[in-house]
Design an enzyme around this catalytic site. Sequence first.
Site, mmCIF file in Angstrom:
data_model
loop_
_atom_site.group_PDB
_atom_site.id
_atom_site.type_symbol
_atom_site.label_atom_id
_atom_site.label_comp_id
_atom_site.label_asym_id
_atom_site.label_seq_id
_atom_site.Cartn_x
_atom_site.Cartn_y
_atom_site.Cartn_z
ATOM 1 N N ASN B 387 33.725 90.608 44.945
ATOM 2 C CA ASN B 387 33.731 90.034 46.280
ATOM 3 C C ASN B 387 34.908 89.080 46.468
ATOM 4 O OD1 ASN B 387 33.240 88.796 48.716
ATOM 5 N ND2 ASN B 387 31.116 88.299 48.307
ATOM 6 N N ASP B 388 34.804 87.890 45.883
ATOM 7 C CA ASP B 388 35.814 86.866 46.146
ATOM 8 C C ASP B 388 37.229 87.303 45.756
ATOM 9 O OD1 ASP B 388 33.844 85.256 47.129
ATOM 10 O OD2 ASP B 388 33.549 84.157 45.256
#
Lengths: 96, 466
Positions: B387-388
């Site tokens: 994600n990040d």
Amino acid sequence: MPPDFISNLYVFILAGFVGFGVIRAVSPLLHTPLMSLTNALDAIVVVAAIIIAGRHETPLTTALGAIAVAASFSNMVGGFLITDRMLRMFKSRRSK
Amino acid sequence: MTELALQQYLDFAYIVAVVLFVLSLKFLSSPLTARWGVLAGEVGAALAVIVTLFNPEVAHYKWVLIPLIIGAGVGVPLGMVRMTAVPQRTALSHAFGALSAAMIGIAEFYVGTAPVTRFEMGEISLEVIIGSLTFTGSLIAAGKLQEILPQRPIVYRGQNIVSLSILAGALGLAAALVVNPAHAILFPIMVVVALAFGVLLVTPIGGADMPTVISLLNSYAGISAALLGFVLNSKVLVVAGALDGSSGFILSVIMCKAMNRSFTNVMFGAFGQVQTSAAATKEERVVRSASPEDAASILGVANSVVIVPGYGMAVAQAQHKVRELYDLLSKKGVDVRFAIHPVAGRMPGHMNVLLAEADIPYDRLIEMDDINGDFPQTDVALVIGANDVTNPAARTDKSSPIYGMPILDVDKARTVMVIKRSMSPGFAGIDNPLYYLDNNLMLFGDAKQFVNSIVRELSGASAAHG
């Protein structure tokens, strides 16, 4: 300051530079095995633990030494074992 | 043989061991020679252990051999753990290494054969403090990785002040011992305080920051071994500790850079705190989702695919299904590569090991800097459980907590597909604008099941047409 301190400091600093040199050359691909391998090498403290435990001076120091022997030797055995297992998995397309 | 001559033989054997250790790390520079590195390390370590058993100081073998057998008995199963458990195994081995360094330092203090000088007192105290805090800190890290302890950061107000005061307390006790080494009673108190500090150091740190923490603990374990070498005047320990310490240090710096965190920020435990995301603008944004059938047909007509794995892939144990997908697409002539972010997963290199375990050739695993330039020419970027590290806000949004962090530029691919359980923000609680882009498709579901559905769809399609 004990005279040995200076010679140990020389060794530490030079070994640090050697460490930086060889470890910077390790591909990020192998950073996990790198960590388990250095862990196994670091387990060389077992040699100091063997001497403390084997001298058997007082029950306390022997117990501390024995714990240290077991803890560091498990790192040595387990560290080399898992590093080798990991490295065996890294195959290129040609060797497949 | 006189004792002196024997001692010289022992020292010579240690020098050989040290040379083998350096070679061991040098062999690791390429996957082709890496296994030689293990062999060199093993020979060096075995040599050092065997000659030590011949040291005349070792008189009572019972207290040596039984612990050696126990150590081997614990070490073998720890060497055979599954690849997904490698991060916690590594943290545990940092704990063991630090434990033994601390135990030996403590024993050395209580041996008390020679009058302890102030200088030696300082060395021992520092060594035992670092060993002790690394021991408990690594245990906490292992507990978090094994999910015995909550992975979320545990934070309270004034935490840094409390933690740093406890560290100051340990150092103060060490200083008092240096001033007057006769106050032996302070020594065990100092050990307990250092143990407590290790717990406080790692408890506030979240799971996503574990790659940095593990590297830092690795470095500390090395430093404690090197300091022990100073205390015992053992050059082999100084060298091994310096190698381990510099390795951990280099990895910590790499991890810090990959998260755009300064080293001081990490050193003082100010990291991993819950990021309160800047009140997300609650305008309705359009998210497009797709089915496994859609995903399969898009992948089926692609020429180039880059798969971006993250911790979510490891949690879902999806790596073997991903390999099936890789095989199918490769067979169709699709160029499939994997983009590896340095902090993907829970320790440095975690994703590489998982994918190698699943039999994906290592020359398909490409580092961030080498693959980022290729995304604009990539047909499909498939993000699995990351994600990040794919969040374009890190490039563009100055108010984002991750602004400045180097990311994988998946948003530049022609089509991005993200396998994700739901729209809930990731671990750090940061919204990911990638998911609202026109070229992005969300594939909602469990990573393993979703990849499996794609695989079934693709193999069914190729059977029908082929």
